[in-house]
Scaffold this motif. Structure first.
Motif, PDB file in Angstrom:
ATOM      1  N   ARG A  70      -7.410  49.652 -61.809  1.00  0.00           N
ATOM      2  CA  ARG A  70      -6.906  48.288 -61.667  1.00  0.00           C
ATOM      3  C   ARG A  70      -7.178  47.826 -60.245  1.00  0.00           C
ATOM      4  N   ASP A  71      -7.560  46.561 -60.129  1.00  0.00           N
ATOM      5  CA  ASP A  71      -7.749  45.943 -58.825  1.00  0.00           C
ATOM      6  C   ASP A  71      -7.376  44.478 -58.976  1.00  0.00           C
ATOM      7  N   ALA A  73      -6.459  41.364 -60.635  1.00  0.00           N
ATOM      8  CA  ALA A  73      -6.568  40.904 -62.022  1.00  0.00           C
ATOM      9  C   ALA A  73      -7.654  41.633 -62.802  1.00  0.00           C
ATOM     10  N   ARG A  74      -8.329  42.552 -62.165  1.00  0.00           N
ATOM     11  CA  ARG A  74      -9.412  43.304 -62.822  1.00  0.00           C
ATOM     12  C   ARG A  74      -8.875  44.626 -63.368  1.00  0.00           C
ATOM     13  N   TYR A  75      -9.359  44.984 -64.542  1.00  0.00           N
ATOM     14  CA  TYR A  75      -8.958  46.227 -65.212  1.00  0.00           C
ATOM     15  C   TYR A  75     -10.215  46.833 -65.810  1.00  0.00           C
ATOM     16  N   ALA A  76     -10.372  48.136 -65.686  1.00  0.00           N
ATOM     17  CA  ALA A  76     -11.513  48.828 -66.297  1.00  0.00           C
ATOM     18  C   ALA A  76     -11.047  50.177 -66.802  1.00  0.00           C
ATOM     19  N   PHE A  98     -14.262  46.516 -69.476  1.00  0.00           N
ATOM     20  CA  PHE A  98     -13.968  45.767 -68.260  1.00  0.00           C
ATOM     21  C   PHE A  98     -13.203  44.529 -68.676  1.00  0.00           C
ATOM     22  N   ALA A  99     -12.094  44.244 -67.995  1.00  0.00           N
ATOM     23  CA  ALA A  99     -11.237  43.142 -68.429  1.00  0.00           C
ATOM     24  C   ALA A  99     -10.754  42.311 -67.251  1.00  0.00           C
ATOM     25  N   LEU A 100     -10.383  41.084 -67.588  1.00  0.00           N
ATOM     26  CA  LEU A 100      -9.694  40.192 -66.678  1.00  0.00           C
ATOM     27  C   LEU A 100      -8.287  40.024 -67.225  1.00  0.00           C
TER      28      LEU A 100
END
Length: 130
Positions: A70-71, A73-76, A98-100
Motif C-alpha cells: 500500500r502507498d 491510495a495505491r494498492y498492489a 494494481f488498484a486505486l
C-alpha cells in the motif's frame, strides 16, 4: 471505515454465500468501480453480472496473498485464489493486481493479470475479480 483488501473482498464476494451480494459489493467497491482484467475493461454493472455467475458456480475456496503493498491510495498484490465448483472441479489462479483506493477505503479501480495455475482451461476466470 477501514480500508479493504483483496482477502476481505474475495471472501465476502465468493466464499460467504449467506452475505447478500449487493452488501458485499457496496462494502468493498465504489459505485463508479471499473476494472481491467487481462486487457478487458468492465464497469460495475458487468462486474455484478460476473460475480452473480461466479456465486452460482463456486462451492468454496480460499485466497492466499503472496505479496501486498500500500502507498496512499495505491494498492498492489499478488495472490492465488483456489476454488472448488459445485461440479467438483478445483482450480487455482494466480493474480497480479494494481488498484486505486477511494478515500473511504474501497476499491475504485483495479487492473489485473491472471494466470491459471491448475485446473481446467475453462476455469481461468474463476479466480479473478473480473
Amino acid at each position: 471505515m477501514t480500508s479493504t483488501d483483496i482477502t476481505r473482498a474475495i471472501t465476502d464476494l465468493l466464499f460467504t454465500p449467506g452475505l447478500d451480494l449487493a452488501e458485499a459489493l457496496d462494502r468493498h467497491f465504489t459505485p463508479d468501480y471499473r476494472q481491467r482484467t487481462d486487457g478487458v475493461w468492465s464497469d460495475r454493472a458487468a462486474f455484478v453480472q460476473h460475480m452473480t455467475r461466479l456465486r452460482s458456480l463456486v462451492r468454496d475456496g480460499h485466497i492466499e496473498v503472496h505479496d501486498e503493498l500500500r502507498d496512499g491510495a495505491r494498492y498492489a498484490d499478488r495472490h492465488t485464489v483456489t476454488v472448488t465448483q459445485h461440479n467438483g472441479r478445483t482450480s487455482s489462479t494466480e493474480v497480479y493486481l494494481f488498484a486505486l483506493m477511494a478515500p473511504d477505503g474501497r476499491f475504485q479501480s483495479v487492473e489485473e493479470t491472471t494466470l491459471l495455475v491448475t485446473g481446467h482451461p475453462d476455469d481461468g476466470n474463476l479466480g479473478s475479480v473480473k
